[in-house]
Design a protein around this motif. Structure first.
Motif, short mmCIF file in Angstrom:
data_model
loop_
_atom_site.label_atom_id
_atom_site.label_comp_id
_atom_site.label_asym_id
_atom_site.label_seq_id
_atom_site.Cartn_x
_atom_site.Cartn_y
_atom_site.Cartn_z
N PRO A 179 33.62 -11.67 -10.47
CA PRO A 179 32.40 -12.09 -9.77
C PRO A 179 32.63 -12.55 -8.33
O PRO A 179 31.73 -12.47 -7.52
N ARG A 180 33.85 -12.99 -8.02
CA ARG A 180 34.07 -13.50 -6.66
C ARG A 180 34.22 -12.37 -5.63
O ARG A 180 33.57 -12.37 -4.60
N CYS A 181 35.08 -11.39 -5.92
CA CYS A 181 35.31 -10.31 -4.93
C CYS A 181 34.46 -9.09 -5.24
O CYS A 181 34.54 -8.08 -4.52
N GLU A 182 33.64 -9.12 -6.29
CA GLU A 182 32.78 -8.02 -6.70
C GLU A 182 33.55 -6.72 -6.88
O GLU A 182 33.14 -5.65 -6.42
N GLY A 185 38.88 -6.66 -5.12
CA GLY A 185 40.27 -7.10 -5.14
C GLY A 185 40.66 -7.91 -3.93
O GLY A 185 41.71 -8.53 -3.89
N LYS A 186 39.81 -7.87 -2.89
CA LYS A 186 40.09 -8.63 -1.67
C LYS A 186 38.86 -9.40 -1.25
O LYS A 186 37.73 -8.95 -1.51
N SER A 297 44.05 -11.19 -0.76
CA SER A 297 43.85 -10.95 -2.19
C SER A 297 42.91 -11.99 -2.77
O SER A 297 43.00 -13.17 -2.41
N CYS A 298 42.00 -11.57 -3.64
CA CYS A 298 41.05 -12.50 -4.24
C CYS A 298 41.81 -13.52 -5.10
O CYS A 298 42.56 -13.13 -6.00
N PRO A 299 41.65 -14.82 -4.84
CA PRO A 299 42.41 -15.82 -5.60
C PRO A 299 41.98 -15.90 -7.07
O PRO A 299 42.77 -16.29 -7.93
N ASP A 300 40.73 -15.51 -7.39
CA ASP A 300 40.26 -15.61 -8.77
C ASP A 300 40.90 -14.55 -9.69
O ASP A 300 41.30 -14.84 -10.81
N CYS A 301 40.93 -13.28 -9.18
CA CYS A 301 41.44 -12.20 -10.04
C CYS A 301 42.83 -11.75 -9.62
O CYS A 301 43.38 -10.80 -10.19
N GLU A 302 43.40 -12.41 -8.58
CA GLU A 302 44.74 -12.08 -8.06
C GLU A 302 44.84 -10.61 -7.64
O GLU A 302 45.86 -9.96 -7.84
#
Length: 794
Positions: A179-182, A185-186, A297-302
């Motif tokens: 949900p954060r990076c939709e 991945g970034k 890199s998105c911290p939620d999904c790494e």
């Protein structure tokens, strides 16, 4: 009796006599009534200089007509959803079979597209995890980073038995998108110091975003919106005022009695700048975006793009994110290790797809690799994967330079694949320049004698041995072998790279010499591009020329793409005392009947469209009165129909002397494009011509270090010599040139070679040799050294 029997047996059934593809009177693009007969179920290679008409014959005529005729077998309704193809300009086409085209177009740079989604591998993995993953979290879309999890409820109106009834309905969709990076991945982070100077007020010019000056319309909105004081320094803003300046949602406000929409800086930048492809941005906008926005890199999904739920479901302790990050050769072994009879057909199909990656030399990739980051050669081989295990026979496979991006070590593997496709009973047509790939042909068609208007004829048809003995340009250069330089230039400094670890690089430290010609080589997937584009390309003073094809419509031409038309328009305007816009076929000077296209296009829905030259301007694209204005005795149409060589001479001296135009034309001539017309549509240029056009354009940029990614792509053997001369001129002019290349002639010509390897993927990513070409040949310690030694005959 026995004689009669023998006669009957020797007569072939009529169906077996159709063993040729006959082309008569082909006139597509620059083809001059070409007639050729191509044997079926054989491997035919088409050769000739870049721009000689190979692609026009193979892709524009044979493959295009095959696809058009197949499309016509569908109903009119279905055809309405398919691309419409016009009938090629040819008199007779007989013996066609279904054509499967495997071209070298880069994969679409959709940010959500990966190697796994571009093939069927991800789809199969999602089904596998939805069946075997524990805990069970949902169907296959629960593992898709392109599907968001949503739920809702409310009243719906339904027509039942002639009455309108309201019912309450609820629904939920379980998707795998983070949900954060939709699913990207970034996430993008804005460096606020690049957006404004907080020590100044808005009226003092605090905003440093291109186009956001206080004198323009944006300035009036920011000054008059009333959310903050435009005379107050931004550092003194309250938290609410700063939030309004940066993030406020679109809000209707009245400024100077006019209703306008105010929106915060960051959403505005995201809509206006970040919605465009980086390559399509103007240089000053691109520089601003590179300065102001960092992608991390998105911290939620790494960086995996997947939600926590999708990552929680595992098979043998591995989540779908873990297996997509594995090297494909390792993933194939992991899939073979799963023994589940309930999904046996799925595991078999997935295993075959992954084995195809390894077989074609792409086992070093991972399924989560973004599709837009693949090179032209990698993209082409990825497209080939779906055809490898195919049980189709008697089809025509059409390849556009399948050896692009392949090290000499990998070319043999590609040759074996082409021969395997032929041996299954298929017709294989290959457009190719490399002697190693031409050598396996059953039949060769050589086009020429030269390029553009001087090409478009068949100059040789026959065997490879016949081509070698012929006097054609390809025949003369087929056995060309460069020799290793006796003396090399001395470096005047070095570019230090320390701890490079992009993709598969293993903490690489290397000093790249400056002031010389450096060639970076190694097998496909060894980490060449990762090293150079990741650690060198983004530095100041570096001009990077990648393999990306230049984009252009029927309205674009070499004059507009290179910026050549700007000084020419201004010169025409100044000489005649009128506006420069009159001399643009896309602006005020356009013929009103065809809107400056030169042709009138009739769209016939699902039938092929028809284009006819405009009757008003006779294809000249301009209004009649514009052609009354001249410069140096020529009107704008006459200038645009000149070849580069003619235009270079025209603008060099006399009353038409125009140094700004002459400089650009000299660069075009330098890269061997002297024969193309400066006003011909970009859509008529071949891949090699577009590559060189791009090279000429970038040569005008100011920089001390030039990076070229496989500049020999699409170049004929005879043109490689010209390219080496061009690289030498760049180095002699004081530039440092770094070339990522597999062509042995370029390696032999280098002053310094950096060889990566020893293998691909996690077997590569290390420097296995640094030194001169002579030392590489003498040592023969690497795969590249072996092949270079064989090439130079030592």
């Amino acid at each position: 009796m026995s004689t009669a029997t023998r006669v009957v047996q020797s007569e072939l059934p009529l169906a077996d006599s159709h063993d040729l593809i006959r082309v008569h009177g082909a006139r597509e693009n620059n083809l001059k009534d070409v007639s050729v007969e191509i044997p079926k179920r054989r491997l035919t290679v088409f050769t000739g200089v870049s721009g000689s008409g190979k692609s026009s014959l193979v892709f524009g005529t044979i493959a295009a007509e095959s696809q058009r005729m197949i499309n016509e077998t569908y109903s009119a309704f279905v055809q309405g959803f398919m691309p419409t193809l016009a009938r090629p300009d040819v008199d007779v086409l007989e013996g066609l079979t279904t054509a499967i085209i495997v071209d070298q177009e880069r994969m679409g740079a959709n940010p959500r597209s990966t190697v796994g989604t571009a093939t069927d591998a991800n789809a199969m993995l999602r089904i596998l995890f939805s069946r075997l993953g524990t805990p069970y979290i949902g169907s296959q879309q629960a593992f898709s980073f392109n599907v968001a999890s949503i739920s809702g409820a409310g009243a719906v109106t339904v027509e039942k038995a002639g009455r309108t009834v309201k019912e309450r309905r609820s629904f939920s969709v379980t998707g795998g998108m983070c949900p954060r990076c939709e699913g990207m991945g970034k996430v993008s982070d804005f460096d606020l110091t690049a957006l404004y100077d907080d020590s100044k007020s808005l009226n003092e010019g605090a905003l440093t975003i291109p186009g956001y000056s206080m004198d323009g319309w944006y300035g009036r909105i920011f000054r008059g919106c009333g959310f903050f004081d435009p005379d107050k320094p931004i550092s003194k803003f309250t938290r609410k005022q700063l939030d309004d300046l940066l993030y406020k949602e679109p809000t209707k406000v009245k400024v100077d009695g006019v209703n306008v929409t105010y929106e915060g800086l960051i959403p505005k930048i995201q809509k206006s700048f970040l919605s465009k492809d980086r390559e399509a941005m103007q240089p000053h906008i691109r520089a601003f975006v590179d300065r102001a926005i960092t992608f991390q890199s998105c911290p939620d999904c790494e960086g995996t793009r997947l939600s926590a739920e999708a990552r929680s479901s595992k098979i043998d302790g591995k989540s779908i994110a873990d297996v997509c990050a594995m090297q494909i050769s390792d993933l194939a072994d992991w899939v073979r290790g799963l023994d589940e009879p309930s999904v046996a057909p799925l595991l078999k199909s997935l295993g075959e797809t992954l084995d195809s990656f390894v077989e074609i030399g792409l086992g070093y990739l991972s399924l989560d690799r973004p599709a837009g980051s693949l090179s032209g050669g990698e993209a082409q081989r990825t497209k080939l994967i779906r055809h490898l295990g195919s049980s189709l026979t008697d089809v025509t496979y059409v390849f556009d330079e399948p050896t692009i991006g392949l090290h000499p070590h990998d070319v043999q593997r590609m040759n074996d694949l082409l021969l395997a496709l032929r041996d299954k009973g298929n017709t294989v047509l290959v457009v190719e320049h490399k002697p190693e790939a031409i050598a396996i042909a059953d039949h060769v068609v050589d086009l020429g004698p030269h390029a553009g208007t001087e090409g478009g004829q068949v100059v040789f048809e026959g065997t490879v041995e016949g081509l070698r003995a012929s006097a054609t340009l390809t025949g003369k250069h087929l056995d060309d072998r460069a020799s290793v330089k006796k003396s090399v230039r001395t470096a005047n400094g070095s570019l230090e790279v320390r701890g490079a670890d992009t993709h598969n690089l293993q903490n690489v430290d290397v000093d790249i010499p400056l002031g010389v010609l450096v060639v970076v080589t190694g097998v496909a997937g060894s980490g060449k591009s990762s090293l150079i584009t990741g650690s060198v390309a983004k530095r100041d003073g570096v001009v990077s020329i990648d393999q990306g094809a230049i984009k252009g419509s029927r309205r674009s031409n070499p004059a507009t793409y290179t910026g050549l038309l700007d000084p020419i328009r201004k010169a025409f305007a100044k000489a005649n005392g009128v506006k420069p816009g009159l001399f643009s076929a896309n602006s005020e000077g356009a013929c009103p009947n065809c809107n400056g296209a030169g042709v009138v296009y009739s769209d016939l829905a699902m039938m092929g469209g028809v284009s006819a030259p405009c009757e008003v301007c006779e294809g000249k694209r301009f209004q009649a009165e514009v052609l009354d204005y001249t410069f140096g005795g020529k009107d704008i149409n006459e200038v645009l129909t000149m070849s580069v060589a003619q235009a270079e001479e025209f603008f060099a001296s006399g009353e038409a002397k125009l140094p700004a135009a002459h400089r650009i034309l000299a660069r075009l001539a330098d890269v061997g494009l002297g024969y193309i017309k400066i006003g011909q549509p970009l859509t008529t240029l071949s891949g090699g011509e577009r590559q060189r056009l791009k090279l000429a354009t970038h040569m005008g940029e100011k920089g001390d270090v030039y990076i070229l990614d496989e500049p020999t792509t699409g170049l004929h053997l005879a043109d490689v010599e010209n390219l080496l001369g061009l690289l030498d001129r760049l180095v002699d002019a004081g530039k440092s040139v770094i070339v990522i290349e597999h062509h042995q002639a370029v390696m032999a010509h280098a002053d310094w070679i950096i060889d990566l390897g020893p293998g691909a993927g996690h077997d590569g990513g290390r420097i296995v040799f640094e030194g001169t070409p002579a030392d590489l040949v003498a040592a023969r310690a690497t795969v590249t050294g072996e092949h270079l030694a064989a090439y130079v005959g030592e």
